[in-house]
Design a protein around this motif. Structure first.
Motif, PDB file in Angstrom:
ATOM      1  N   UNK A  43     -25.480  83.607  84.250  1.00 13.08           N
ATOM      2  CA  UNK A  43     -24.676  82.727  85.099  1.00 13.08           C
ATOM      3  C   UNK A  43     -23.419  82.251  84.377  1.00 13.08           C
ATOM      4  N   UNK A  44     -23.462  82.225  83.058  1.00 11.40           N
ATOM      5  CA  UNK A  44     -22.244  81.928  82.302  1.00 11.40           C
ATOM      6  C   UNK A  44     -21.216  83.027  82.559  1.00 11.40           C
ATOM      7  N   UNK A  45     -21.684  84.274  82.550  1.00 12.96           N
ATOM      8  CA  UNK A  45     -20.789  85.405  82.826  1.00 12.96           C
ATOM      9  C   UNK A  45     -20.189  85.305  84.220  1.00 12.96           C
ATOM     10  N   UNK A  46     -21.010  84.925  85.192  1.00  9.74           N
ATOM     11  CA  UNK A  46     -20.548  84.897  86.576  1.00  9.74           C
ATOM     12  C   UNK A  46     -19.588  83.737  86.844  1.00  9.74           C
ATOM     13  N   UNK A  47     -19.586  82.747  85.972  1.00  8.75           N
ATOM     14  CA  UNK A  47     -18.689  81.605  86.157  1.00  8.75           C
ATOM     15  C   UNK A  47     -17.467  81.664  85.244  1.00  8.75           C
ATOM     16  N   UNK A  48     -17.333  82.752  84.515  1.00  6.45           N
ATOM     17  CA  UNK A  48     -16.268  82.830  83.513  1.00  6.45           C
ATOM     18  C   UNK A  48     -14.884  82.971  84.145  1.00  6.45           C
ATOM     19  N   UNK A  49     -14.801  83.718  85.257  1.00  2.22           N
ATOM     20  CA  UNK A  49     -13.513  83.956  85.909  1.00  2.22           C
ATOM     21  C   UNK A  49     -13.593  83.574  87.389  1.00  2.22           C
ATOM     22  N   UNK A  50     -12.450  83.261  87.962  1.00  4.11           N
ATOM     23  CA  UNK A  50     -12.379  82.819  89.355  1.00  4.11           C
ATOM     24  C   UNK A  50     -12.641  83.972  90.321  1.00  4.11           C
ATOM     25  N   UNK A  51     -13.468  83.698  91.342  1.00  2.00           N
ATOM     26  CA  UNK A  51     -13.670  84.633  92.455  1.00  2.00           C
ATOM     27  C   UNK A  51     -13.121  83.942  93.699  1.00  2.00           C
ATOM     28  N   UNK A  52     -11.957  84.377  94.154  1.00  2.00           N
ATOM     29  CA  UNK A  52     -11.301  83.736  95.300  1.00  2.00           C
ATOM     30  C   UNK A  52     -11.040  84.786  96.374  1.00  2.00           C
ATOM     31  N   UNK A  53     -11.433  84.464  97.610  1.00  2.00           N
ATOM     32  CA  UNK A  53     -11.422  85.466  98.677  1.00  2.00           C
ATOM     33  C   UNK A  53     -10.517  85.091  99.843  1.00  2.00           C
ATOM     34  N   UNK A  54     -10.074  86.102 100.531  1.00  2.00           N
ATOM     35  CA  UNK A  54      -9.286  85.960 101.753  1.00  2.00           C
ATOM     36  C   UNK A  54     -10.248  85.925 102.944  1.00  2.00           C
ATOM     37  N   UNK A  55     -10.146  84.914 103.788  1.00  2.00           N
ATOM     38  CA  UNK A  55     -11.085  84.744 104.909  1.00  2.00           C
ATOM     39  C   UNK A  55     -10.436  84.981 106.267  1.00  2.00           C
ATOM     40  N   UNK A  56      -9.244  85.565 106.281  1.00  2.00           N
ATOM     41  CA  UNK A  56      -8.508  85.722 107.535  1.00  2.00           C
ATOM     42  C   UNK A  56      -9.236  86.615 108.537  1.00  2.00           C
TER      43      UNK A  56
END
Length: 600
Positions: A271-284
């Motif tokens: 979970x440290x790995x999964x929180x290391x970088x931002x995951x930001x998505x387009x919801x259009x």
């Protein structure tokens, strides 16, 4: 004829955002709920089945179902990784195969934005056609990718079934109670040094609406659903009041791995790995297809969670100690076992049991309020033409006592969890339904253990408890004063929602004769075994006071029966009759209890 909906993972946090909408939908006749934990109550359209999603029984449960929501997934990390993958992947495959076999019309599967992966080359604004990338050390990300790959490929052979996949942001709000709420509630936390990752969240209200829309609309395909913004991970911890320690990523992973193995931390290094970088998505895509807009930003959703954790007051040092004691399962169990031993000694010592406050009949008076719906009212009924009516079946007669007491008191406090079921890790009933206390002394109980509620919320709490099969035990219970270290001023009205497997009230069984002085059945209530009894002994298993024996091939209630009604609900042969033959039972019970407790 209305629609029939099935939900796997119905006890999950996700499901609780959806269920109110399905319950309120007039086109929904029945909800089949499937889960592995004890049912948490509510929603009268729902029939609960405690089944593993790997079970072939799903093929029968999905018969006649129009829409299946597949929400079951292990999120909170467990130590058995093989079992985790088996449930998440093979369990999901079993669900989808059962859907196809029963020719359901719609399948709605909740995936996660974490399927895009957390990597140094992440873009801002992933669209649904972006590559799904693994974090090899994180079971959740990998499982979500594997299940998505399977489900999209599998349903290509079933074009008549509408498949909707929702890749949801991080769900957060006032009702959250999972691994993430545990992490955010820690007083000290650590984050990767030099990282500025952000979290794109979704509120409970917005996710509930997003999951409901594919049910009422035709929305085939894969969609991102989340708020339009993201908040820094560091800000989240600071908003909860945590002290954040920056650590090099390799050291943080090592600490998390060791702490998880020692059961000191709810998540491992993956979970440290999964929180290391931002995951930001387009919801259009979902906004346009479903005509949906999030009502809450990520920040607003998170602050709803923060606000829900705030109490009317902070624990004093004494209260903080009690909160720690009663929310730490192994300590709670140790305390309960010690209390049982104490009761045994006291109850077996006649010279002191009438003197010690926790067993003194002048300081304790308790009554079970059976919740059986088929209690017979034998009181005389008179109509306007003075015609006498026969026996009538009433809706949960004795519960009227508790309803009246709730309306009488001005202060009501509900505990977040049940101490007994927490300590004994109850396998049969949820621990999320805690005791309720009323009166002036209730104001002195640890704020960290519960919250003040309105009369309406108190009534709802009772309904929820009754709906899952818990039985209210009410009255003056001096051991509560002892347990919460509050003086006995006769101003604490206790309501325990008891199960047959964990409840500490069973500790009073060590002296049946003395027990009769402490527990009084509802005035006019009678329990009788009829000719249907075959002596199977099922009732004995659920009587926590050992008040039932088998004699001459049939069950026999001893004279210290407390009238809780468990035997009737358990009996497979309808061999137990319960009746009330007292037109004034409500007032009689209230008058007796209030003679021991001041009403305020």
């Amino acid at each position: 004829m209305g629609k029939k909906v099935a939900i796997t993972g119905v006890t999950s946090y996700f499901a609780l955002t959806l269920l109110p909408k399905l319950q309120a939908d007039p086109e929904v006749d029945e909800i089949i709920g499937i889960g592995r934990r004890p049912w948490t109550g509510g929603f009268d359209k729902l029939t609960y089945y405690r089944e593993d999603i790997r079970s072939k029984k799903l093929f029968d449960l999905f018969k006649g179902v129009d829409t299946v929501y597949h929400l079951a997934f292990i999120v909170g990390e467990i130590h058995d990784k093989g079992k985790t993958l088996d449930i998440n992947i093979n369990g999901s495959k079993n669900v989808f195969q059962a859907c196809a076999a029963n020719k359901v019309k719609k399948v709605i599967y909740t995936s996660s934005m974490t399927a895009y992966g957390s990597h140094s080359d992440n873009i801002l604004g992933f669209k649904e056609d972006a590559e799904l990338k693994r974090n090899e050390d994180n079971y959740y990300n990998s499982s979500k990718i594997d299940v998505e790959n399977f489900v999209t490929d599998f349903f290509r052979d079933y074009p008549e079934i509408t498949l909707t996949v929702l890749r949801a942001g991080l769900l957060v709000g006032p009702k959250i109670n999972n691994m993430f709420s545990d992490l955010w509630s820690m007083k000290i936390s650590a984050l990767p040094a030099g990282r500025t990752s952000h979290n794109q969240m979704i509120s409970e209200e917005d996710l509930g609406e997003a999951m409901y829309l594919p049910f009422v609309k035709n929305l085939p395909g894969i969609y991102n659903v989340a708020a339009d913004d993201a908040v820094p991970t560091r800000w989240c911890f600071k908003a909860t009041g945590a002290f954040v320690i920056p650590l090099p990523i390799f050291l943080l992973k090592l600490v998390a791995k060791i702490a998880f193995k020692l059961h000191l931390f709810p998540a491992s290094d993956g979970w440290v790995s999964l929180s290391e970088y931002t995951i930001f998505c387009n919801t259009e895509k979902f906004k346009k297809a479903a005509d949906w807009q999030p009502k809450h930003s990520s920040k607003e959703a998170f602050m709803q969670f923060v606000a829900s954790r705030k109490r009317d007051a902070k624990d004093t040092p004494k209260q903080a100690l009690l909160t720690f004691l009663y929310t730490t399962p192994w300590l709670t169990k140790l305390s309960l076992q010690g209390l049982n031993a104490l009761f045994y000694v006291i109850e077996k010592t006649p010279i002191i049991r009438d003197i010690i406050p926790i067993t003194n009949p002048h300081k304790n008076n308790m009554t079970y309020l059976p919740t059986n719906k088929n209690i017979v009212d034998k009181t005389l009924k008179v109509v306007e033409v003075n015609e006498s009516l026969g026996e009538t079946i009433n809706e949960i007669l004795p519960q009227k006592v508790l309803d009246d007491m709730i309306d009488t008191y001005s202060y009501h406090m509900v505990m977040d969890t049940c101490i007994c079921r927490t300590g004994y890790q109850c396998k049969n009933f949820t621990n999320e339904i805690g005791c309720m206390f009323m009166g002036e002394t209730a104001k002195k109980l640890p704020p960290g253990l519960g919250r003040r509620v309105t009369r309406e919320q108190a009534h709802d709490h009772v309904k929820r408890a009754v709906s899952v099969g818990l039985i209210p035990m009410t009255g003056k219970v001096n051991v509560d004063n002892l347990g919460f270290l509050t003086p006995d001023t006769r101003e604490l009205f206790s309501v325990c929602f008891c199960c047959h497997c964990c409840c500490m009230m069973g500790y009073y069984k060590h002296s049946p004769e003395h027990q009769k002085k402490l527990f009084k059945p509802v005035e006019g209530l009678h329990v009788r075994v009829n000719q249907n009894c075959i002596g199977c002994g099922k009732c004995i298993e659920t009587c926590i006071f050992d008040n039932i024996i088998i004699e001459n091939g049939a069950a026999l209630h001893l004279d210290h029966c407390v009238g809780c009604g468990r035997c009737q609900t358990t009996c497979p042969n309808l061999a137990v009759d319960i009746s009330v033959n007292n037109p004034n039972y409500v007032e009689d019970v209230k008058n007796r209890l209030t003679s021991f407790i001041k009403v305020s």
